[in-house]
Design a protein around this motif. Structure first.
Motif, PDB file in Angstrom:
ATOM      1  N   GLY A 247       0.814  -1.210   0.000  1.00  0.00           N
ATOM      2  CA  GLY A 247       0.000   0.000   0.000  1.00  0.00           C
ATOM      3  C   GLY A 247       0.841   1.251   0.000  1.00  0.00           C
ATOM      4  O   GLY A 247       0.492   2.258  -0.632  1.00  0.00           O
ATOM      5  N   ILE A 250       1.877   2.427  -3.487  1.00  0.00           N
ATOM      6  CA  ILE A 250       0.865   3.215  -4.193  1.00  0.00           C
ATOM      7  C   ILE A 250       0.840   4.638  -3.657  1.00  0.00           C
ATOM      8  O   ILE A 250       0.780   5.618  -4.425  1.00  0.00           O
ATOM      9  CB  ILE A 250      -0.523   2.557  -4.051  1.00  0.00           C
ATOM     10  CG1 ILE A 250      -0.514   1.135  -4.601  1.00  0.00           C
ATOM     11  CG2 ILE A 250      -1.576   3.407  -4.753  1.00  0.00           C
ATOM     12  CD1 ILE A 250      -0.128   1.039  -6.058  1.00  0.00           C
ATOM     13  N   THR A 251       0.923   4.779  -2.345  1.00  0.00           N
ATOM     14  CA  THR A 251       0.933   6.105  -1.733  1.00  0.00           C
ATOM     15  C   THR A 251       2.118   6.922  -2.228  1.00  0.00           C
ATOM     16  O   THR A 251       1.987   8.120  -2.529  1.00  0.00           O
ATOM     17  CB  THR A 251       0.985   5.986  -0.197  1.00  0.00           C
ATOM     18  OG1 THR A 251      -0.164   5.270   0.254  1.00  0.00           O
ATOM     19  CG2 THR A 251       1.016   7.357   0.458  1.00  0.00           C
ATOM     20  N   VAL A 254       1.451   8.106  -5.789  1.00  0.00           N
ATOM     21  CA  VAL A 254       0.456   9.188  -5.812  1.00  0.00           C
ATOM     22  C   VAL A 254       1.081  10.497  -5.350  1.00  0.00           C
ATOM     23  O   VAL A 254       0.902  11.552  -5.988  1.00  0.00           O
ATOM     24  CB  VAL A 254      -0.762   8.818  -4.928  1.00  0.00           C
ATOM     25  CG1 VAL A 254      -1.685  10.025  -4.753  1.00  0.00           C
ATOM     26  CG2 VAL A 254      -1.525   7.651  -5.538  1.00  0.00           C
ATOM     27  N   SER A 260      -3.533   9.584 -10.060  1.00  0.00           N
ATOM     28  CA  SER A 260      -4.559   8.950  -9.238  1.00  0.00           C
ATOM     29  C   SER A 260      -4.049   7.610  -8.712  1.00  0.00           C
ATOM     30  O   SER A 260      -3.079   7.030  -9.217  1.00  0.00           O
ATOM     31  CB  SER A 260      -5.822   8.715 -10.058  1.00  0.00           C
ATOM     32  OG  SER A 260      -5.576   7.717 -11.051  1.00  0.00           O
ATOM     33  N   GLU A 261      -4.766   7.132  -7.720  1.00  0.00           N
ATOM     34  CA  GLU A 261      -4.403   5.835  -7.147  1.00  0.00           C
ATOM     35  C   GLU A 261      -4.569   4.724  -8.177  1.00  0.00           C
ATOM     36  O   GLU A 261      -3.729   3.825  -8.282  1.00  0.00           O
ATOM     37  CB  GLU A 261      -5.267   5.569  -5.922  1.00  0.00           C
ATOM     38  CG  GLU A 261      -4.902   4.298  -5.173  1.00  0.00           C
ATOM     39  CD  GLU A 261      -5.683   4.150  -3.882  1.00  0.00           C
ATOM     40  OE1 GLU A 261      -6.080   3.005  -3.566  1.00  0.00           O
ATOM     41  OE2 GLU A 261      -5.891   5.178  -3.206  1.00  0.00           O
ATOM     42  N   ASP A 262      -5.633   4.801  -8.968  1.00  0.00           N
ATOM     43  CA  ASP A 262      -5.872   3.774  -9.987  1.00  0.00           C
ATOM     44  C   ASP A 262      -4.773   3.779 -11.046  1.00  0.00           C
ATOM     45  O   ASP A 262      -4.284   2.711 -11.445  1.00  0.00           O
ATOM     46  CB  ASP A 262      -7.229   3.996 -10.654  1.00  0.00           C
ATOM     47  CG  ASP A 262      -8.395   3.634  -9.736  1.00  0.00           C
ATOM     48  OD1 ASP A 262      -8.168   2.906  -8.743  1.00  0.00           O
ATOM     49  OD2 ASP A 262      -9.520   4.092 -10.010  1.00  0.00           O
ATOM     50  N   SER A 264      -1.729   4.900 -10.712  1.00  0.00           N
ATOM     51  CA  SER A 264      -0.495   4.451 -10.088  1.00  0.00           C
ATOM     52  C   SER A 264      -0.469   2.932  -9.951  1.00  0.00           C
ATOM     53  O   SER A 264       0.543   2.283 -10.224  1.00  0.00           O
ATOM     54  CB  SER A 264      -0.350   5.097  -8.702  1.00  0.00           C
ATOM     55  OG  SER A 264      -0.257   6.499  -8.809  1.00  0.00           O
ATOM     56  N   ARG A 265      -1.595   2.372  -9.559  1.00  0.00           N
ATOM     57  CA  ARG A 265      -1.678   0.915  -9.393  1.00  0.00           C
ATOM     58  C   ARG A 265      -1.478   0.204 -10.742  1.00  0.00           C
ATOM     59  O   ARG A 265      -0.793  -0.811 -10.834  1.00  0.00           O
ATOM     60  CB  ARG A 265      -3.024   0.544  -8.788  1.00  0.00           C
ATOM     61  CG  ARG A 265      -3.071  -0.881  -8.231  1.00  0.00           C
ATOM     62  CD  ARG A 265      -4.473  -1.195  -7.707  1.00  0.00           C
ATOM     63  NE  ARG A 265      -4.968  -0.158  -6.816  1.00  0.00           N
ATOM     64  CZ  ARG A 265      -4.684  -0.088  -5.531  1.00  0.00           C
ATOM     65  NH1 ARG A 265      -3.885  -0.981  -4.992  1.00  0.00           N
ATOM     66  NH2 ARG A 265      -5.189   0.876  -4.773  1.00  0.00           N
TER      67      ARG A 265
END
Length: 311
Positions: A247, A250-251, A254, A260-262, A264-265
């Motif tokens: 997690g 991802i942070t 971002v 965005s988180e999406d 980045s993922r």
């Protein structure tokens, strides 16, 4: 103090006059104080530590530069210490792997008395100069950096390791809580932090240990930053060994890119979980393949890869 371990018998007692062994007049009535008063005295003493650590920043910077040069040349950094000092060296070296994904061989910690000394005192281990020299002889090569950790600045095990390291043309650093240590002139960089007498006389796990922890934190962190394992103030070589760290990846993406988180993922998945590749791709707008190639051409340095892609 004798510098070599006697082959047999009991070592003579030696009266130590280092600053860390002097009595602190502010805590002379410590055992008569209330619990709250006692804690206030300890806290007031602790408040002094960051200030005196600030007084050795130039010396610490010089040590950082030595370490960066050594690691870039394929050499290593060694910590040699005994007791609290040695345990702090082990702690610092161990934490670099999960924090910065540093290669295991970059920082090597050597503790007088071996691994058992992490949990209990090993009799006379710190007084064995020959053991420190022998251990350094086994693993130190020319171009390495050897950091001696000794609250008093006179621990025989540590001084033996430093002497052997010099003989092998390694660079040497001594970190201690005795600004007047006799061995100051025998090393390339001397970091003598003036923490003064302890609240409990001679208990160098207190202020002296805190000072060493602060210096080691700053030293190794600065080395990792200089070697490109931090982008801005973000850990970009973090190893995702659990859900929390996955997690965090991802942070980091971002916060570093504004994406965005999406997004980045998705890019992190395309990069097969390689945070640096995903970061370079998102910041530059380049595809994952180009981002990975730019990192390879820039010795895995994010800033260098971004400069290549921008040119």
């Amino acid at each position: 103090m004798t510098t070599d371990q006697a082959p047999t018998g009991v070592r003579p007692a030696v009266r130590v006059t280092a600053p860390t062994e002097r009595r602190n007049p502010l805590s002379a009535d410590l055992d008569l104080m209330s619990t709250r008063e006692m804690l206030a005295v300890i806290n007031e003493a602790d408040r002094r530590v960051p200030t005196v650590v600030a007084g050795v920043l130039d010396e610490t910077a010089a040590a950082v530069d030595l370490a960066v040069t050594a690691l870039r040349a394929g050499r290593r950094v060694h910590y040699f210490g005994a007791g609290t000092s040695g345990r702090l060296g082990v702690l610092d070296a161990v934490e670099l792997l999960p924090t910065f994904n540093s290669p295991r061989h970059w920082f090597c910690a050597h503790l007088a008395g071996g691994p058992d000394a992490m949990w209990q005192a090993v009799e006379d281990a710190e007084d064995d100069r020959r053991a420190g020299a022998a251990e350094a002889d086994e693993c130190v090569v020319a171009g390495d950096v050897v950091v001696g950790l000794a609250a008093s600045g006179r621990t025989p095990y540590v001084l033996g390791a430093l002497a052997a390291a010099r003989d092998r043309q390694a660079r040497t650093v001594l970190l201690c809580a005795n600004p007047e240590a006799e061995s100051a002139g025998d090393v390339d960089v001397f970091i003598g932090v003036d923490t003064g007498p302890e609240v409990i006389t001679g208990s160098t796990r207190m202020k002296a240990g805190t000072a060493q922890k602060l210096v080691l934190n700053a030293f190794s962190t600065a080395v990792m930053v200089r070697l490109g394992r931090v982008y801005s103030n973000l850990m970009i070589d973090v190893v995702a060994t659990n859900a929390k760290l996955r997690g965090r990846m991802i942070t980091i993406l971002v916060e570093a890119t504004g994406c965005s988180e999406d997004a980045s993922r998705q890019v992190l998945q395309e990069a097969d979980g390689d945070l640096k590749t995903a970061l370079v791709s998102l910041v530059s707008g380049a595809g994952v393949t180009d981002a990975r190639a730019a990192l390879a051409r820039s010795a895995d340095q994010v800033r260098g890869a971004l400069a290549l892609l921008a040119s």
